[in-house]
Design an enzyme around this catalytic site. Structure first.
Site, PDB file in Angstrom:
ATOM      1  CG  HIS A 100     -25.027  25.724  12.736  1.00 52.04           C
ATOM      2  ND1 HIS A 100     -23.754  25.872  12.234  1.00 52.04           N
ATOM      3  CD2 HIS A 100     -25.106  24.460  13.223  1.00 52.04           C
ATOM      4  CE1 HIS A 100     -23.090  24.739  12.421  1.00 52.04           C
ATOM      5  NE2 HIS A 100     -23.888  23.863  13.004  1.00 52.04           N
TER       6      HIS A 100
ATOM      7  CD  GLU B 100     -29.730  26.142   6.505  1.00 50.03           C
ATOM      8  OE1 GLU B 100     -29.237  25.027   6.262  1.00 50.03           O
ATOM      9  OE2 GLU B 100     -29.150  27.223   6.255  1.00 50.03           O
TER      10      GLU B 100
END
Ligand code: GRF
Length: 223
Positions: free
Chosen positions: A105, A175
């Site tokens: 996320h 990420e």
């Protein structure tokens, strides 16, 4: 060798990061992507899978409730990584792959997560809140959006002149650094979800390979 399914809805840059991370390990890799599944037939992530000769499966939103579970079974999947997959995972799949299913996320959960919080909306909310730190979170998947036990987080300072696009781009870079390591650590058994619902073990990040000495000091604003 663990069989990994990656669930996607969009471009698939996290999928690419996972593919490249595992490919770089050659025979030492603890897992291989055996199928990429998307709820959108036009997701570019499916092209990335086909380019690597990996099964690319479209499970539309209109498919029967058990279609995802049957697809995972057809490909004898051990582990599941959600990478920009926008649908809630059916309870039956969560039950069967509990502790073996991860999500990434683009914010520091539990803040800025939950139903409807994806893509641009996340970064708009972070900027609107005046938060000085954002970042990326990798967590186990449970029955609700963005709520499972957290494996790893990495902070990204928010700049005074950030737009949702510029912040999203820096978070996405992070990420791509942490998610493959988390997937690898789960596949190697270095980290696990305990019966107590807590994360046990840790992700052995190799900071040198990140090109940084370690997590940036979160309290030094990068303005
Ligand atoms: C990522 O920012 C991820 O955190 C979020 O959706 C985005 C997917 O990007 N859940 P990509 O498709 O992997 O490029």
């Amino acid at each position: 060798m663990q069989r990994l399914a990656v669930l996607v809805s969009g471009g698939g840059s996290n999928l690419q990061a996972i593919l490249d991370h595992l490919a770089a390990q050659g025979r030492e890799a603890p897992a291989a992507v055996s199928v990429v599944i998307s709820d959108r037939a036009d997701a570019y992530a499916l092209e990335r899978a086909r380019a690597r000769g990996i099964a690319a499966v479209h499970v539309p939103r209109t498919a029967p409730e058990d279609a995802l579970e049957r697809t995972l079974d057809e490909h004898r999947v051990d582990l599941v990584a959600l990478a920009g997959y926008l649908r809630l995972i059916p309870a039956a799949v969560v039950r069967r792959w509990r502790g073996r299913m991860l999500n990434v996320h683009p914010a520091l959960l539990p803040a800025f997560g939950g139903h409807g919080m994806y893509g641009h909306r996340v970064h708009e909310a972070v900027l609107a809140s005046g938060a000085r730190l954002s970042g990326a979170t990798v967590h186990f998947v449970d029955e609700q959006f963005d709520r499972g036990a957290i494996l790893a987080q990495w902070p990204v300072p928010v700049r005074a002149n950030d737009t949702p696009d510029t912040l999203a781009a820096r978070v996405l870079q992070v990420e791509h650094k942490i998610y493959p390591w988390c997937v690898e650590a789960l596949a190697r058994g270095a980290v696990r979800l305990g019966e107590d619902g807590r994360v046990h073990g840790h992700v052995p990040f190799d900071f040198a390979r990140f090109g940084v000495e370690g997590p940036p000091h979160p309290f030094v604003p990068d303005v």
